[in-house]
Write an enzyme that holds these catalytic residues in place. Structure first.
Site, PDB file in Angstrom:
ATOM      1  N   SER A  63       0.814  -1.212  -0.052  1.00  0.00           N
ATOM      2  CA  SER A  63      -0.106  -0.157   0.056  1.00  0.00           C
ATOM      3  C   SER A  63       0.896   1.137   0.040  1.00  0.00           C
ATOM      4  O   SER A  63       2.029   1.094   0.550  1.00  0.00           O
ATOM      5  CB  SER A  63      -1.022  -0.010   1.019  1.00  0.00           C
ATOM      6  OG  SER A  63      -1.465   1.221   1.160  1.00  0.00           O
TER       7      SER A  63
ATOM      8  N   TYR B  66      -1.499   0.000  10.204  1.00  0.00           N
ATOM      9  CA  TYR B  66      -2.032  -0.375   8.629  1.00  0.00           C
ATOM     10  C   TYR B  66      -0.557  -0.107   7.921  1.00  0.00           C
ATOM     11  O   TYR B  66       0.024  -1.051   7.283  1.00  0.00           O
ATOM     12  CB  TYR B  66      -2.992  -0.041   8.169  1.00  0.00           C
ATOM     13  CG  TYR B  66      -3.225  -0.468   6.770  1.00  0.00           C
ATOM     14  CD1 TYR B  66      -3.517  -1.763   6.344  1.00  0.00           C
ATOM     15  CD2 TYR B  66      -3.153   0.497   5.732  1.00  0.00           C
ATOM     16  CE1 TYR B  66      -3.549  -2.087   5.021  1.00  0.00           C
ATOM     17  CE2 TYR B  66      -3.383   0.200   4.320  1.00  0.00           C
ATOM     18  CZ  TYR B  66      -3.706  -0.861   4.067  1.00  0.00           C
ATOM     19  OH  TYR B  66      -3.823  -1.411   2.747  1.00  0.00           O
TER      20      TYR B  66
HETATM   21  N1  LIG Z   1      -8.645  -0.735  -1.646  1.00  0.00           N
HETATM   22  C1  LIG Z   1      -7.754   0.170  -1.564  1.00  0.00           C
HETATM   23  O1  LIG Z   1      -7.913   1.395  -1.468  1.00  0.00           O
HETATM   24  C2  LIG Z   1      -6.168  -0.411  -1.042  1.00  0.00           C
HETATM   25  C3  LIG Z   1      -5.197   0.480  -1.113  1.00  0.00           C
HETATM   26  C4  LIG Z   1      -3.812  -0.092  -0.561  1.00  0.00           C
HETATM   27  C5  LIG Z   1      -3.828  -1.450  -0.585  1.00  0.00           C
HETATM   28  N2  LIG Z   1      -4.917  -2.358  -0.696  1.00  0.00           N
HETATM   29  C6  LIG Z   1      -4.493  -3.575  -0.434  1.00  0.00           C
HETATM   30  O2  LIG Z   1      -5.130  -4.379  -1.477  1.00  0.00           O
HETATM   31  C7  LIG Z   1      -5.488  -5.782  -0.867  1.00  0.00           C
HETATM   32  C8  LIG Z   1      -6.868  -6.029  -1.385  1.00  0.00           C
HETATM   33  O3  LIG Z   1      -7.841  -5.314  -0.640  1.00  0.00           O
HETATM   34  P1  LIG Z   1      -9.080  -4.896  -1.514  1.00  0.00           P
HETATM   35  O4  LIG Z   1      -8.835  -3.378  -1.569  1.00  0.00           O
HETATM   36  O5  LIG Z   1      -9.413  -5.571  -2.675  1.00  0.00           O
HETATM   37  O6  LIG Z   1     -10.270  -5.260  -0.284  1.00  0.00           O
HETATM   38  P2  LIG Z   1     -11.048  -6.370  -0.092  1.00  0.00           P
HETATM   39  O7  LIG Z   1     -12.201  -6.322  -1.080  1.00  0.00           O
HETATM   40  O8  LIG Z   1     -11.703  -6.161   1.423  1.00  0.00           O
HETATM   41  O9  LIG Z   1     -10.173  -7.418  -0.261  1.00  0.00           O
HETATM   42  C9  LIG Z   1      -9.612  -8.126   0.679  1.00  0.00           C
HETATM   43  C10 LIG Z   1      -9.548  -9.651   0.529  1.00  0.00           C
HETATM   44  O10 LIG Z   1      -8.814 -10.470   1.765  1.00  0.00           O
HETATM   45  C11 LIG Z   1      -9.395 -11.414   2.242  1.00  0.00           C
HETATM   46  N3  LIG Z   1      -8.796 -11.407   3.323  1.00  0.00           N
HETATM   47  C12 LIG Z   1      -8.711 -10.799   4.321  1.00  0.00           C
HETATM   48  N4  LIG Z   1      -7.941 -11.007   5.459  1.00  0.00           N
HETATM   49  C13 LIG Z   1      -7.878 -12.447   5.270  1.00  0.00           C
HETATM   50  C14 LIG Z   1      -7.280 -13.479   5.808  1.00  0.00           C
HETATM   51  N5  LIG Z   1      -6.815 -13.528   6.969  1.00  0.00           N
HETATM   52  N6  LIG Z   1      -7.246 -14.890   5.384  1.00  0.00           N
HETATM   53  C15 LIG Z   1      -7.724 -14.689   4.100  1.00  0.00           C
HETATM   54  N7  LIG Z   1      -8.291 -13.931   3.376  1.00  0.00           N
HETATM   55  C16 LIG Z   1      -8.396 -12.791   4.018  1.00  0.00           C
HETATM   56  C17 LIG Z   1     -10.910 -11.025   2.230  1.00  0.00           C
HETATM   57  O11 LIG Z   1     -11.893 -12.092   2.221  1.00  0.00           O
HETATM   58  P3  LIG Z   1     -12.458 -12.727   3.590  1.00  0.00           P
HETATM   59  O12 LIG Z   1     -12.886 -11.479   4.385  1.00  0.00           O
HETATM   60  O13 LIG Z   1     -13.517 -13.502   3.292  1.00  0.00           O
HETATM   61  O14 LIG Z   1     -11.482 -13.338   4.183  1.00  0.00           O
HETATM   62  C18 LIG Z   1     -11.109 -10.240   0.878  1.00  0.00           C
HETATM   63  O15 LIG Z   1     -11.412 -10.994  -0.005  1.00  0.00           O
HETATM   64  C19 LIG Z   1      -5.209  -5.728   0.657  1.00  0.00           C
HETATM   65  O16 LIG Z   1      -3.942  -6.239   1.033  1.00  0.00           O
HETATM   66  C20 LIG Z   1      -5.120  -4.397   0.870  1.00  0.00           C
HETATM   67  O17 LIG Z   1      -4.623  -3.823   1.937  1.00  0.00           O
HETATM   68  C21 LIG Z   1      -6.172  -1.595  -0.796  1.00  0.00           C
END
Ligand SMILES: NC(=O)c1ccc[n+]([C@@H]2O[C@H](COP(=O)([O-])OP(=O)(O)OC[C@H]3O[C@@H](n4cnc5c(N)ncnc54)[C@H](OP(=O)(O)O)[C@@H]3O)[C@@H](O)[C@H]2O)c1
Length: 245
Positions: A139, A149
């Protein structure tokens, strides 16, 4: 696609957001994709829509990762460590001086972002094909700061360098894709307003948030067989906000 070019891909957190968009790209390109996450029903629905395999387990739980190994593929060409998120967004705010609450919050973000990546990679290391690609989703928070975070994502950057260094002799690369604000995911869990997003992207050169598909494209590129000389790096996909003055 010929068997020689078909790749075996595992994507953690592949049921929603960036992970699901990444699974879609790899599946459309004809690769064998397995998505993981904790919620079986979310994964099953995404897997059906995308035509990929799925497996539910908590990637932050060592016993669950160990137990999942039986059903995860061997000969993995691309591992995408995408599972994670800012656990503070799903917890009540910690009152000033509540050190126990603060410690719980820091542990939660460490587990969700660092342990998920470290445990799954370590467990799958013997199954990675020579020349495999490890792509971890970090991130911009690692650069800009965002409490526990940002600190957890920064820890991943150090881990990534060590991983790239130790696995490089096998032709394996390890890189981080670091998104900025990316909409159409579950990341913000309904906690932000349009005004907040506008403020956050005001320093982006293109003045907008990213999409899961744009982050997925960077992950897909790093997963290519011919991207073998790019390793130990952090690729920012955020419209330039990481350079903000
Ligand atoms: N969206 C943003 O603005 C943003 C910005 C910077 C970085 N990121 C990073 O991008 C990545 C993907 O996030 P996203 O934005 O696509 O949000 P998201 O839709 O919440 O995706 C996160 C996924 O990770 C899974 N997950 C979380 N904890 C887990 C665990 N302990 N074991 C297995 N699966 C787990 C969740 O599914 P379950 O809840 O079913 O486990 C969910 O499908 C993350 O690493 C996040 O930190 C996002």
């Amino acid at each position: 696609m010929s068997p020689a070019t078909k790749r075996t891909v595992v994507i953690t957190g592949g049921g929603t957001g960036i992970g699901a968009a990444t699974a879609e790209l790899f599946a459309e390109a004809g690769h064998d994709v397995t998505i993981t996450g904790r919620r079986e029903e979310v994964l099953a629905a995404a897997a059906k829509r995308l035509g990929v395999a799925h497996l539910a387990f908590d990637a932050a739980d060592p016993a669950a990762v160990q137990a999942a190994l039986d059903q995860l593929p061997t000969g993995i060409d691309v591992l995408v460590n995408n599972a994670g998120g800012n656990t503070d967004r799903r917890r009540p705010p910690v009152a000033a001086g509540d050190l126990a609450g603060l410690a719980d919050g820091w542990r939660a973000n460490f587990e969700a972002n660092v342990l998920t990546t470290v445990l799954v990679t370590e467990a799958l290391k013997p199954r990675l094909a020579d020349g495999a690609r490890i792509v971890t989703v970090g991130s911009v928070a690692a650069k800009q700061g965002s409490g526990s975070y940002g600190a957890a994502k920064a820890a991943l950057e150090a881990w990534n360098v060590e991983t790239a260094r130790t696995l490089g002799v096998r032709g394996i690369t390890a890189n981080i894709v670091a998104p900025g604000v990316t909409l159409d995911t579950e990341f913000f869990a309904g906690t932000v307003s349009e005004e907040w997003v506008a403020g956050r992207v005001a320093t982006a050169f293109n003045r907008r948030a990213g999409t899961p598909a744009e982050i997925a494209q960077a992950i897909f590129f790093l997963g290519r067989a011919d991207a073998g000389h790019l390793t130990g790096q952090v690729i920012h996909v955020n419209g330039g906000v990481h350079t903000a003055r």
